[in-house]
Design an enzyme around this catalytic site. Structure first.
Site, PDB file in Angstrom:
ATOM      1  N   SER A  36     -32.592  -6.511  42.645  1.00 30.36           N
ATOM      2  CA  SER A  36     -31.548  -6.046  41.132  1.00 30.36           C
ATOM      3  C   SER A  36     -30.073  -6.693  41.174  1.00 30.36           C
ATOM      4  O   SER A  36     -29.774  -6.887  40.333  1.00 30.36           O
ATOM      5  CB  SER A  36     -31.723  -4.525  41.639  1.00 30.36           C
ATOM      6  OG  SER A  36     -32.740  -3.992  42.268  1.00 30.36           O
ATOM      7  N   ASP A  64     -33.356  -6.581  54.084  1.00 31.43           N
ATOM      8  CA  ASP A  64     -33.856  -6.373  52.625  1.00 31.43           C
ATOM      9  C   ASP A  64     -34.053  -5.006  51.943  1.00 31.43           C
ATOM     10  O   ASP A  64     -34.533  -3.987  52.803  1.00 31.43           O
ATOM     11  CB  ASP A  64     -35.441  -6.974  52.694  1.00 31.43           C
ATOM     12  CG  ASP A  64     -36.290  -6.908  51.536  1.00 31.43           C
ATOM     13  OD1 ASP A  64     -35.769  -6.877  50.337  1.00 31.43           O
ATOM     14  OD2 ASP A  64     -37.636  -7.102  51.565  1.00 31.43           O
ATOM     15  N   GLY A  65     -33.228  -4.963  50.739  1.00 32.43           N
ATOM     16  CA  GLY A  65     -33.192  -3.566  50.089  1.00 32.43           C
ATOM     17  C   GLY A  65     -31.821  -2.962  50.120  1.00 32.43           C
ATOM     18  O   GLY A  65     -31.092  -2.729  50.886  1.00 32.43           O
ATOM     19  N   GLY A  66     -31.682  -3.004  48.689  1.00 31.16           N
ATOM     20  CA  GLY A  66     -30.431  -2.192  48.201  1.00 31.16           C
ATOM     21  C   GLY A  66     -29.084  -3.323  48.652  1.00 31.16           C
ATOM     22  O   GLY A  66     -27.960  -2.611  49.069  1.00 31.16           O
ATOM     23  N   GLY A  98     -41.588  -0.649  48.970  1.00 29.98           N
ATOM     24  CA  GLY A  98     -42.598  -0.417  47.465  1.00 29.98           C
ATOM     25  C   GLY A  98     -41.927  -0.821  46.418  1.00 29.98           C
ATOM     26  O   GLY A  98     -42.601  -0.768  45.333  1.00 29.98           O
ATOM     27  N   PHE A  99     -40.453  -0.425  46.481  1.00 31.11           N
ATOM     28  CA  PHE A  99     -39.647  -0.729  45.021  1.00 31.11           C
ATOM     29  C   PHE A  99     -38.405  -1.263  45.009  1.00 31.11           C
ATOM     30  O   PHE A  99     -37.745  -1.066  46.272  1.00 31.11           O
ATOM     31  CB  PHE A  99     -39.591   0.879  44.591  1.00 31.11           C
ATOM     32  CG  PHE A  99     -41.025   1.717  44.527  1.00 31.11           C
ATOM     33  CD1 PHE A  99     -41.688   1.650  43.100  1.00 31.11           C
ATOM     34  CD2 PHE A  99     -41.308   2.603  45.486  1.00 31.11           C
ATOM     35  CE1 PHE A  99     -42.833   2.219  43.140  1.00 31.11           C
ATOM     36  CE2 PHE A  99     -42.442   3.153  45.338  1.00 31.11           C
ATOM     37  CZ  PHE A  99     -43.267   3.157  44.007  1.00 31.11           C
ATOM     38  N   GLY A 100     -38.043  -2.013  44.248  1.00 30.06           N
ATOM     39  CA  GLY A 100     -36.591  -2.369  44.066  1.00 30.06           C
ATOM     40  C   GLY A 100     -35.760  -1.376  43.732  1.00 30.06           C
ATOM     41  O   GLY A 100     -36.075  -0.293  43.171  1.00 30.06           O
ATOM     42  N   GLY A 101     -34.592  -1.705  43.688  1.00 30.44           N
ATOM     43  CA  GLY A 101     -33.373  -0.959  43.039  1.00 30.44           C
ATOM     44  C   GLY A 101     -33.286   0.313  43.806  1.00 30.44           C
ATOM     45  O   GLY A 101     -32.655   1.269  43.358  1.00 30.44           O
ATOM     46  N   HIS A 156     -37.609 -14.985  48.039  1.00 32.20           N
ATOM     47  CA  HIS A 156     -38.323 -13.899  48.737  1.00 32.20           C
ATOM     48  C   HIS A 156     -39.612 -13.286  47.614  1.00 32.20           C
ATOM     49  O   HIS A 156     -39.260 -13.060  46.618  1.00 32.20           O
ATOM     50  CB  HIS A 156     -37.237 -12.721  48.961  1.00 32.20           C
ATOM     51  CG  HIS A 156     -38.044 -11.620  49.900  1.00 32.20           C
ATOM     52  ND1 HIS A 156     -38.161 -11.638  51.252  1.00 32.20           N
ATOM     53  CD2 HIS A 156     -38.238 -10.356  49.507  1.00 32.20           C
ATOM     54  CE1 HIS A 156     -38.751 -10.693  51.505  1.00 32.20           C
ATOM     55  NE2 HIS A 156     -38.578  -9.956  50.574  1.00 32.20           N
TER      56      HIS A 156
HETATM   57  C1  DX5 Z   1     -38.888  -3.647  48.675  1.00 26.45           C
HETATM   58  C2  DX5 Z   1     -38.742  -5.121  48.621  1.00 26.45           C
HETATM   59  C3  DX5 Z   1     -37.611  -5.685  48.471  1.00 26.45           C
HETATM   60  C4  DX5 Z   1     -36.896  -5.366  46.925  1.00 26.45           C
HETATM   61  C5  DX5 Z   1     -35.479  -5.454  47.096  1.00 26.45           C
HETATM   62  O1  DX5 Z   1     -40.075  -3.188  48.879  1.00 26.45           O
HETATM   63  O2  DX5 Z   1     -39.342  -5.676  49.853  1.00 26.45           O
HETATM   64  O3  DX5 Z   1     -37.531  -7.097  48.704  1.00 26.45           O
HETATM   65  O4  DX5 Z   1     -37.741  -5.914  45.808  1.00 26.45           O
HETATM   66  O5  DX5 Z   1     -35.092  -5.292  45.937  1.00 26.45           O
HETATM   67  P1  DX5 Z   1     -33.484  -4.573  45.757  1.00 26.45           P
HETATM   68  O6  DX5 Z   1     -32.585  -5.623  46.202  1.00 26.45           O
HETATM   69  O7  DX5 Z   1     -33.553  -4.421  44.267  1.00 26.45           O
HETATM   70  O8  DX5 Z   1     -33.410  -3.522  46.576  1.00 26.45           O
HETATM   71 ZN    ZN Z   2     -39.118  -7.662  50.512  1.00 25.85          ZN
END
Ligand code: DX5
Ligand code: ZN
Length: 215
Positions: free
Chosen positions: A198, A175-177, A146-149, A37
């Site tokens: 993450s 996608d996300g968390g 916008g952000f991982g984690g 991804h």
């Molecule tokens: C968030 C991204 C995600 C993100 C997922 O804006 O689209 O793909 O990187 O990261 P985790 O798995 O850490 O939530």
């Molecule tokens: Zn994504």
């Protein structure tokens, strides 16, 4: 709760890997995953920047894994061709960013690759129904992009159930968390493409982490 008959695919998000050595990071998970991804951020649609088509071009020629590109960009139309040429196997765009979503999806499909639509946590299934109908797959965001984690938002599970009920054959990406517990909830609701950043890249044993997402 409905279980999907579609194949479960694990797709790590590179956002959480060591950006100074992306190639080596992919090598550590390559045998255990079904695709990659690729999160593209423009600093406008979301308050963050990531990477662009030249990086994808390099990476996509060094692994057999297919890359799905998630465009978190205000004007994705101007980027579609460059990402398709860089080797994307799928591109998804946010319904919130596309005034002419049907045309945008047609353009993506014209490159011979899959076209997806993305729904933010604040976007309802009903408002995106026509876009979902025209797409090959749908990405349901389980955090604000916008952000991982970030922490998984369980309220999006209902939306996955609604989409799965209306579109039994469509691939639904979450996608996300995502970790081993939230992946299970998403799969039970009907998701079958599982993105995790993450959780995979932060694990001591990445093989185990990848496998645990399918259980
Ligand atoms: C968030 C991204 C995600 C993100 C997922 O804006 O689209 O793909 O990187 O990261 P985790 O798995 O850490 O939530
Ligand atoms: Zn994504």
């Amino acid at each position: 709760m409905t279980s999907t008959p579609l194949d479960i695919k694990i797709q790590p998000s590179l956002l959480a890997c060591n950006m100074g050595k992306i190639q080596q990071e992919i090598d550590t998970i390559d045998p255990f995953v079904d695709g990659i991804h690729f999160d593209v951020m423009d600093g406008q649609f979301v308050p963050n920047l990531s990477f662009g088509a030249p990086v994808l071009h390099h990476l996509s020629t060094t692994t057999e894994l297919g890359f799905d590109v998630h465009l978190m960009c205000e004007n994705p139309d101007i980027l579609l061709e460059s990402f398709a040429k860089a080797g994307a196997k799928a591109i998804c765009v946010h319904v919130e960013a596309c005034p002419n979503i049907h045309r945008t999806l047609q353009v993506i499909k014209s490159f011979g690759i899959q076209a997806g639509v993305v729904l933010n946590p604040g976007t309802s299934y009903a408002s995106a129904y026509e876009a979902i109908k025209s797409a090959d797959y749908v990405l349901v965001m389980s955090v604000n992009p916008g952000f991982g984690g970030q922490k998984f938002l369980p309220e999006v599970l209902e939306k996955i159930t609604q989409i799965r009920k209306a579109f039994p054959e469509k691939n639904i990406q979450i996608d996300g968390g995502i970790n081993n517990e939230t992946a299970k909830l998403a799969i039970e609701a009907g998701a079958n493409w599982i993105v995790a950043g993450s959780y995979i890249f932060g694990s001591k044993n990445r093989e185990e982490a990848c496998k645990s997402l399918k259980l």
